[in-house]
Design a protein around this motif. Structure first.
Motif: not given
Length: 134
Positions: A57-61, A68-69, A72-75
């Motif tokens: 399946k396409r990755q869901g929300m 994304l989390s 963002k944590a890596l950044c």
């Protein structure tokens, strides 16, 4: 953890062997679903999945929020690490030419990696939008 225990407890030995032999063709989630079937249907269900595993399946929300989390944590860790070096900027300024070049090469590789990642994401997003228009 409870689901793993349930899977191990409720799968028939034959179904366990089929799943084990399948390697990564059968996910833990699929194995859990198989464990919930009546014992006489488990081996056949597992065998069917080894022949024709379900289409990914396409990755869901939830997956996109998790990704994304993670990004963002890596950044944030990267920014925090760079900011921690600000008080030592004079040391970097006093580097030899070859050290300064190595510093520049490292900075360039990070910015290039981020740029290439974003371009890849943008390309995939553009393809998905085109598919949705069709």
């Amino acid at each position: 953890m409870e689901q793993l225990v349930q899977t191990a407890r409720d799968l028939t030995p034959e179904a366990k062997k089929t799943i084990r032999d399948a390697g990564d063709k059968i996910s833990k989630g699929a194995a859990l679903k198989i464990s919930r079937l009546p014992p006489d249907q488990q081996e056949e269900a597992a065998a069917v999945l080894t022949i024709a595993p379900p289409a990914p399946k396409r990755q869901g929300m939830m997956d996109s929020e998790s990704a994304l989390s993670e990004f963002k944590a890596l950044c944030a860790r990267y920014v925090s690490g760079i900011e921690a070096l600000h008080h030592r900027a004079d040391i970097f300024a006093g580097m030899t030419i070859s050290q300064f070049d190595a510093l520049g090469d490292s900075a360039y590789s990070v910015t290039t990696a981020i740029k290439e990642f974003f371009e890849k994401v943008h390309e995939i997003r553009h393809e998905m939008e085109k598919e949705n228009e069709s």
